[in-house]
Scaffold this active site. Sequence first.
Site, PDB file in Angstrom:
ATOM      1  N   ASP A   1       0.857  -1.189   0.000  1.00  0.00           N
ATOM      2  CA  ASP A   1       0.000   0.000   0.000  1.00  0.00           C
ATOM      3  C   ASP A   1       0.894   1.241   0.000  1.00  0.00           C
ATOM      4  O   ASP A   1       1.701   1.417   0.928  1.00  0.00           O
ATOM      5  CB  ASP A   1      -0.879   0.037   1.258  1.00  0.00           C
ATOM      6  CG  ASP A   1      -1.911  -1.099   1.320  1.00  0.00           C
ATOM      7  OD1 ASP A   1      -1.800  -2.057   0.534  1.00  0.00           O
ATOM      8  OD2 ASP A   1      -2.811  -1.017   2.163  1.00  0.00           O
TER       9      ASP A   1
ATOM     10  N   LYS B   1      -7.179   3.126  -2.467  1.00  0.00           N
ATOM     11  CA  LYS B   1      -7.468   3.107  -1.019  1.00  0.00           C
ATOM     12  C   LYS B   1      -7.704   4.536  -0.548  1.00  0.00           C
ATOM     13  O   LYS B   1      -7.003   5.456  -0.979  1.00  0.00           O
ATOM     14  CB  LYS B   1      -6.273   2.457  -0.317  1.00  0.00           C
ATOM     15  CG  LYS B   1      -6.270   2.506   1.197  1.00  0.00           C
ATOM     16  CD  LYS B   1      -5.099   1.684   1.759  1.00  0.00           C
ATOM     17  CE  LYS B   1      -4.857   1.919   3.223  1.00  0.00           C
ATOM     18  NZ  LYS B   1      -3.711   1.158   3.747  1.00  0.00           N
TER      19      LYS B   1
ATOM     20  N   LYS C   1     -10.290   0.019  -1.486  1.00  0.00           N
ATOM     21  CA  LYS C   1     -10.038  -0.284  -0.073  1.00  0.00           C
ATOM     22  C   LYS C   1     -10.436   0.923   0.754  1.00  0.00           C
ATOM     23  O   LYS C   1      -9.896   2.014   0.553  1.00  0.00           O
ATOM     24  CB  LYS C   1      -8.555  -0.635   0.147  1.00  0.00           C
ATOM     25  CG  LYS C   1      -8.187  -0.848   1.631  1.00  0.00           C
ATOM     26  CD  LYS C   1      -6.772  -1.402   1.793  1.00  0.00           C
ATOM     27  CE  LYS C   1      -6.334  -1.425   3.245  1.00  0.00           C
ATOM     28  NZ  LYS C   1      -4.963  -1.979   3.424  1.00  0.00           N
TER      29      LYS C   1
HETATM   30  O1  LIG Z   1      -3.651   1.605   6.314  1.00  0.00           O
HETATM   31  C1  LIG Z   1      -4.302   2.159   7.199  1.00  0.00           C
HETATM   32  C2  LIG Z   1      -5.121   1.436   8.127  1.00  0.00           C
HETATM   33  O2  LIG Z   1      -6.010   0.587   7.483  1.00  0.00           O
HETATM   34  C3  LIG Z   1      -5.776   2.367   9.105  1.00  0.00           C
HETATM   35  O3  LIG Z   1      -6.400   1.629  10.087  1.00  0.00           O
HETATM   36  P1  LIG Z   1      -6.945   2.283  11.455  1.00  0.00           P
HETATM   37  O4  LIG Z   1      -7.304   3.698  11.219  1.00  0.00           O
HETATM   38  O5  LIG Z   1      -8.118   1.419  11.804  1.00  0.00           O
HETATM   39  O6  LIG Z   1      -5.843   2.137  12.448  1.00  0.00           O
END
Ligand SMILES: O=C[C@H](O)COP(=O)(O)O
Length: 294
Positions: free
Chosen positions: A138, A201, A237
Amino acid sequence: MENIVETLAAYGYSNLEDRIEFELDGVIEKEIAPAYCNENFELCVSCMDYTTLKVTDSEKSVTAFVTELLKKIKKNTLPDVASVCVFPRFAPVVKAGLAGTPIKTTVVGACFPAAQTFLDVKLAECKEAIAAGADEIDVVISVGEVLERNYEQVYKELVAIREACAGVVLKVILETGELKTIESIFNASLLGAYAGADFIKTSTGKVPMNATPEAVYVICEALRQFHVQTGKMVGIKVAGGITKVQNAIRYLTIVKHVLGEAWISPKYFRIGTSQLLEDVLKEIKTVAAKDASL
Ligand SMILES: O=C[C@H](O)COP(=O)(O)O
């Protein structure tokens, strides 16, 4: 290589603001309640990139994170998540912990979350992550250059990253909370899609505003038009601050409404989250208890 500025001119986002408001408050809102069921809770698990991206992460804590996840899946007879998502240096730890499962290792690369370094460094980090076991990478788009409409520059950088990530799944993070406008989010989605991203994403989870229904709708609309023009399906995503099943189901419903049923599988839909799994388990138990009392 495409002349990307000319290519983008074939796409349209006028009237999108009114359509988004009208559909999110109307038809999509009505589709959410029937989608709130165990079958979709489990679908959310199978589309999950189960994430830890903390400054305090260590080899020991990441190993425990993976072990606990596998225990929860087994104990609650859940489907496997799509992947576990970590910082680059933990790729080997995650890969080893997931051995014997179909769960993929995702790494945030190219100097996540700000992406403000030299292209060579970004490419080197992606290559090293892949060599260390990453199946999926990512990366954050150059947000400031998108805002300045330096689309050719952004596109060329993404093409170089795509080449460095040959053979693995590439997700391009837009950081929609910083892009803010429909124009920026729409065009950035297309830059990622044309550069060969497998997923667009929404967010890193590291800025104040993360995924929103409006931003997800705009990305979906760009990917819908991209599919019409090219015949290619690019996934989406949603990520950043997704802690409640209700939000996950809302995003699932938007994706299904705009892009269609064909997008509803881990191949084209992911939820990036560090905290959603607990709420999914709670909701599955609540629904099961309700059913048992009938
Ligand atoms: O790549 C980023 C994450 O998916 C963010 O996850 P979170 O905000 O739940 O910690």
